[in-house]
Design a protein around this motif. Structure first.
Motif, PDB file in Angstrom:
ATOM      1  N   VAL A 162     -22.932  42.642  -9.820  1.00  0.00           N
ATOM      2  CA  VAL A 162     -24.465  42.759  -9.937  1.00  0.00           C
ATOM      3  C   VAL A 162     -24.824  41.980  -8.580  1.00  0.00           C
ATOM      4  N   LEU A 163     -24.505  40.676  -8.430  1.00  0.00           N
ATOM      5  CA  LEU A 163     -25.124  39.796  -7.669  1.00  0.00           C
ATOM      6  C   LEU A 163     -24.984  40.745  -6.217  1.00  0.00           C
ATOM      7  N   VAL A 164     -23.897  40.997  -5.920  1.00  0.00           N
ATOM      8  CA  VAL A 164     -23.844  41.528  -4.486  1.00  0.00           C
ATOM      9  C   VAL A 164     -24.364  42.987  -4.162  1.00  0.00           C
ATOM     10  N   PHE A 165     -24.307  43.661  -5.335  1.00  0.00           N
ATOM     11  CA  PHE A 165     -24.843  44.993  -5.124  1.00  0.00           C
ATOM     12  C   PHE A 165     -26.127  45.414  -5.329  1.00  0.00           C
ATOM     13  N   ILE A 166     -26.729  44.466  -6.224  1.00  0.00           N
ATOM     14  CA  ILE A 166     -28.086  44.870  -6.624  1.00  0.00           C
ATOM     15  C   ILE A 166     -29.094  43.741  -5.817  1.00  0.00           C
ATOM     16  N   GLY A 167     -28.320  42.376  -5.671  1.00  0.00           N
ATOM     17  CA  GLY A 167     -29.159  41.335  -5.274  1.00  0.00           C
ATOM     18  C   GLY A 167     -29.247  41.280  -3.717  1.00  0.00           C
ATOM     19  N   TRP A 168     -27.740  41.047  -3.079  1.00  0.00           N
ATOM     20  CA  TRP A 168     -27.714  40.613  -1.817  1.00  0.00           C
ATOM     21  C   TRP A 168     -27.661  41.741  -0.805  1.00  0.00           C
ATOM     22  N   ILE A 169     -26.885  42.793  -1.037  1.00  0.00           N
ATOM     23  CA  ILE A 169     -26.836  43.802  -0.140  1.00  0.00           C
ATOM     24  C   ILE A 169     -28.162  44.490   0.258  1.00  0.00           C
ATOM     25  N   PRO A 170     -29.016  44.924  -0.893  1.00  0.00           N
ATOM     26  CA  PRO A 170     -30.303  45.317  -0.357  1.00  0.00           C
ATOM     27  C   PRO A 170     -31.283  44.555   0.442  1.00  0.00           C
ATOM     28  N   GLN A 171     -31.151  43.101  -0.057  1.00  0.00           N
ATOM     29  CA  GLN A 171     -31.988  42.547   1.041  1.00  0.00           C
ATOM     30  C   GLN A 171     -31.260  42.305   2.495  1.00  0.00           C
ATOM     31  N   TYR A 172     -29.934  42.391   2.402  1.00  0.00           N
ATOM     32  CA  TYR A 172     -29.376  42.210   3.982  1.00  0.00           C
ATOM     33  C   TYR A 172     -29.597  43.440   4.701  1.00  0.00           C
ATOM     34  N   VAL A 173     -29.570  44.692   4.079  1.00  0.00           N
ATOM     35  CA  VAL A 173     -29.998  46.043   4.541  1.00  0.00           C
ATOM     36  C   VAL A 173     -31.293  46.044   5.141  1.00  0.00           C
ATOM     37  N   GLN A 174     -32.091  45.576   4.324  1.00  0.00           N
ATOM     38  CA  GLN A 174     -33.437  45.399   4.736  1.00  0.00           C
ATOM     39  C   GLN A 174     -33.742  44.558   6.115  1.00  0.00           C
ATOM     40  N   SER A 175     -32.940  43.865   6.190  1.00  0.00           N
ATOM     41  CA  SER A 175     -33.146  42.783   7.343  1.00  0.00           C
ATOM     42  C   SER A 175     -32.189  43.576   8.574  1.00  0.00           C
ATOM     43  N   ASN A 176     -31.166  44.135   8.243  1.00  0.00           N
ATOM     44  CA  ASN A 176     -30.258  44.841   9.249  1.00  0.00           C
ATOM     45  C   ASN A 176     -29.995  46.322   8.806  1.00  0.00           C
ATOM     46  N   SER A 179     -26.573  48.335   9.566  1.00  0.00           N
ATOM     47  CA  SER A 179     -25.205  47.595   8.873  1.00  0.00           C
ATOM     48  C   SER A 179     -24.653  49.007   8.233  1.00  0.00           C
ATOM     49  N   ALA A 180     -23.392  48.809   8.217  1.00  0.00           N
ATOM     50  CA  ALA A 180     -22.530  49.750   7.516  1.00  0.00           C
ATOM     51  C   ALA A 180     -22.877  49.556   5.978  1.00  0.00           C
ATOM     52  N   LEU A 181     -23.272  48.456   5.446  1.00  0.00           N
ATOM     53  CA  LEU A 181     -23.421  48.128   4.102  1.00  0.00           C
ATOM     54  C   LEU A 181     -24.633  49.098   3.495  1.00  0.00           C
ATOM     55  N   ARG A 182     -25.445  49.908   4.449  1.00  0.00           N
ATOM     56  CA  ARG A 182     -26.409  50.628   4.147  1.00  0.00           C
ATOM     57  C   ARG A 182     -25.891  51.785   3.296  1.00  0.00           C
ATOM     58  N   PHE A 183     -24.571  52.083   3.558  1.00  0.00           N
ATOM     59  CA  PHE A 183     -23.909  53.261   2.675  1.00  0.00           C
ATOM     60  C   PHE A 183     -24.200  52.893   1.073  1.00  0.00           C
ATOM     61  N   PHE A 184     -24.059  51.822   0.652  1.00  0.00           N
ATOM     62  CA  PHE A 184     -24.229  51.422  -0.758  1.00  0.00           C
ATOM     63  C   PHE A 184     -25.824  51.563  -1.232  1.00  0.00           C
ATOM     64  N   THR A 185     -26.573  51.187  -0.526  1.00  0.00           N
ATOM     65  CA  THR A 185     -28.114  51.462  -0.784  1.00  0.00           C
ATOM     66  C   THR A 185     -28.560  52.812  -0.702  1.00  0.00           C
ATOM     67  N   GLU A 186     -27.889  53.580  -0.056  1.00  0.00           N
ATOM     68  CA  GLU A 186     -28.060  55.103   0.166  1.00  0.00           C
ATOM     69  C   GLU A 186     -27.661  56.065  -1.083  1.00  0.00           C
ATOM     70  N   GLN A 187     -26.645  55.402  -1.727  1.00  0.00           N
ATOM     71  CA  GLN A 187     -26.284  56.226  -2.873  1.00  0.00           C
ATOM     72  C   GLN A 187     -27.367  56.313  -4.196  1.00  0.00           C
ATOM     73  N   ASN A 188     -28.416  55.529  -4.149  1.00  0.00           N
ATOM     74  CA  ASN A 188     -29.386  55.271  -4.920  1.00  0.00           C
ATOM     75  C   ASN A 188     -28.766  55.137  -6.541  1.00  0.00           C
ATOM     76  N   ILE A 189     -27.771  54.378  -6.402  1.00  0.00           N
ATOM     77  CA  ILE A 189     -27.125  53.980  -7.675  1.00  0.00           C
ATOM     78  C   ILE A 189     -28.041  52.830  -8.460  1.00  0.00           C
ATOM     79  N   GLY A 190     -28.682  51.754  -7.691  1.00  0.00           N
ATOM     80  CA  GLY A 190     -29.398  50.758  -8.011  1.00  0.00           C
ATOM     81  C   GLY A 190     -28.757  50.298  -9.431  1.00  0.00           C
ATOM     82  N   ILE A 191     -29.538  50.318 -10.456  1.00  0.00           N
ATOM     83  CA  ILE A 191     -29.183  49.445 -11.606  1.00  0.00           C
ATOM     84  C   ILE A 191     -27.713  49.960 -12.137  1.00  0.00           C
ATOM     85  N   GLY A 192     -27.449  51.138 -11.830  1.00  0.00           N
ATOM     86  CA  GLY A 192     -25.879  51.611 -12.358  1.00  0.00           C
ATOM     87  C   GLY A 192     -25.032  50.591 -11.703  1.00  0.00           C
TER      88      GLY A 192
END
Length: 499
Positions: A162-176, A179-192
């Motif tokens: 939860v911390l990584v995929f809901i808390g850290w990755i969205p913040q990191y992708v917003q600044s970068n 980044s390849a981590l954008r893949f996880f935010t593009e899936q629109n999983i969110g709270i899932g």
């Protein structure tokens, strides 16, 4: 008092790790407002976690309690193997049926926008169910270190996910953004990702318990299973009724409240978070049950067993009273916290938390009282009591939620658990009399409610946060002094035995 000391020791080993894991889980729940501004966002998650406990009861069909009940009468290896084989076979069957029925379940739960939630839920149910008896064996054999390690590992992997995929990755992708981590935010999983983390924790639990599964001897004894099922089938009704009483308000809230769909989801999200605050008290109740259930069965037939149960009840209520005081007296702190993080909508309905917390204390007392029908093999009575509570829950939720909203759901919960506690006490005293310190227990709860009323009266005239915090500590200190004064002889005996 040596029995109380023994239970206290077991509670430290089994309870404290449970408290730690539960607290981490609740901390995760309470952090949701930090990531999702609108309560409606969490409504689907609330719905899933209201469905899972119902299915857990069906999937396990009382085998855990039956294992503790018959461990003295049957060969332990034969009992464990037979129940494990039965549980594995039924879990495969139930999981298959659930998978085939997931479409109508998705429509009933209004989860068309999140169809993957059902898939993850089925996975969680599968791995949690097949781990049930392995955990029971660890408790029965007094192996708390492994029990604690597995439980905590599961919660930690959930928390990290939860911390990584809901808390850290969205913040990191917003600044970068590249980044390849954008893949996880593009899936629109969110709270899932919360459910994905839970599933990861359940799978890790299965892996860590694999050595316990290897102890299963593939020798099935149908005569043993028939005996067990005769004892345990009423516990399915007890469990299902208990889940109705605990979860129904969140399951049907958006279906019965007289609001448009989005507003109903909004209120359900708020109510789910209100309930998480109230059931902080169940952290202690669940920790206590981990140690108490095998302890109570082991005490059966021992000299002065009833007196031991009475003392356990008294100390349990004292501990719950302290927790109720903490939740009730510092409710303004929770209110301040949510406003401070710019989530004022989450403070709606916080004043019903003490009512829900008191209802949960009644539930904890009922758990203590329910040992009478488990010890005397009168589980049918437990089923009838729970069904009665379920009728009250269903009726009051349908009648009160449309007009009173959160308060109506809280009144339904409170009334149900009060009814179950009183009826179980009366029947228990008839079939398995225990000399509970009834007057003291009532007095402690009345004093707690009076302290809460006095503090709220003060804050009505002087609405200052500092006064709420200061008076909260004063009242908790006074209650501690009162308990020590009233139980001084008991505490001295306990300390003398310990030394």
């Amino acid at each position: 008092m040596s029995e109380i000391k023994k239970l206290a020791s077991q509670t430290i080993w089994y309870g404290v790790p449970t408290i730690a894991s539960r607290f981490l889980g609740y901390l995760m729940n309470l952090s949701l407002p930090l990531f999702f501004a609108q309560p409606a966002t969490t409504a689907d998650l609330t719905q899933i976690y209201a469905i899972i406990p119902f299915l857990n009861v069906l999937f396990t069909y009382g085998l855990e309690t039956a294992y503790f009940r018959f461990i003295k009468e049957e060969d332990p290896d034969k009992l464990y193997s037979t129940l494990s084989i039965s549980l594995l076979g039924s879990t495969l069957l139930f999981t298959t049926i659930l998978w085939l029925c997931k479409e109508p379940l998705m429509h009933w739960a209004n989860l068309e926008a999140q169809p993957a939630f059902i898939n993850w839920m089925i996975g969680i149910l599968f791995f949690d169910t097949i781990s049930t008896l392995a955990f029971a064996r660890l408790r029965q054999e007094n192996r708390p270190r492994k029990y604690a390690a597995v439980r905590l590992s599961s919660v930690l992997i959930n928390f990290i996910t939860v911390l990584v995929f809901i808390g850290w990755i969205p913040q990191y992708v917003q600044s970068n953004p590249a980044s390849a981590l954008r893949f996880f935010t593009e899936q629109n999983i969110g709270i899932g990702y919360y459910l994905i983390g839970n599933l990861a924790g359940s799978i890790l639990t299965f892996i860590l318990l694999f050595s316990e599964f290897k102890k299963i001897k593939w020798n099935f004894h149908i005569d043993v299973l028939k005996k067990i099922l005769h004892y345990s089938y009423p516990l399915i009704i007890v469990g299902m009724g208990g889940m109705v009483n605990d979860m129904l308000s969140r399951l049907i809230y958006q279906h019965v409240v007289d609001l448009p769909v989005e507003e109903a989801k909004h209120e359900l999200g708020i109510f789910g978070n209100i309930y998480r605050l109230a059931v902080l008290i169940t952290i202690m109740i669940q920790a206590f049950r981990m140690a108490a259930e095998p302890f109570f069965f082991k005490q059966k037939g021992e000299e002065n067993a009833q007196k031991t149960y009475a003392r356990v009840m008294k100390f349990f209520v004292i501990a719950c009273s302290f927790m109720l005081l903490f939740i009730s007296l510092f409710i303004e702190v929770f209110d301040w916290f949510f406003i401070a993080i710019d989530k004022p909508l989450w403070t709606q309905g916080l004043q019903i938390v003490p009512l829900l917390a008191l209802g949960n204390i009644f539930l904890g007392i009922y758990y203590n009282l329910s040992i009478w029908y488990k010890l005397t093999d009168r589980n049918n009575y437990g089923a009838l009591i729970t069904v009665g509570g379920a009728v009250i829950t269903i009726a009051l939720n349908i009648l009160l939620i449309p007009s009173l909203h959160y308060l109506g759901a809280a009144i339904a919960t409170f009334s149900c658990y009060l009814f179950m506690m009183l009826v179980s006490y009366q029947l228990g005293q008839k079939y398995y009399p225990v000399p509970y310190a009834t007057k003291k227990i009532i007095a402690y709860l009345v004093v707690v409610l009076l302290m809460y009323g006095i503090q709220k009266t003060l804050l009505y005239f002087i609405p200052q946060l500092w006064l709420g915090i200061f008076s909260g500590f004063i009242f908790i200190g006074l209650f501690g002094w009162l308990v020590f004064w009233a139980e001084e002889k008991e505490f001295k005996k306990l300390l003398k035995k310990t030394s």
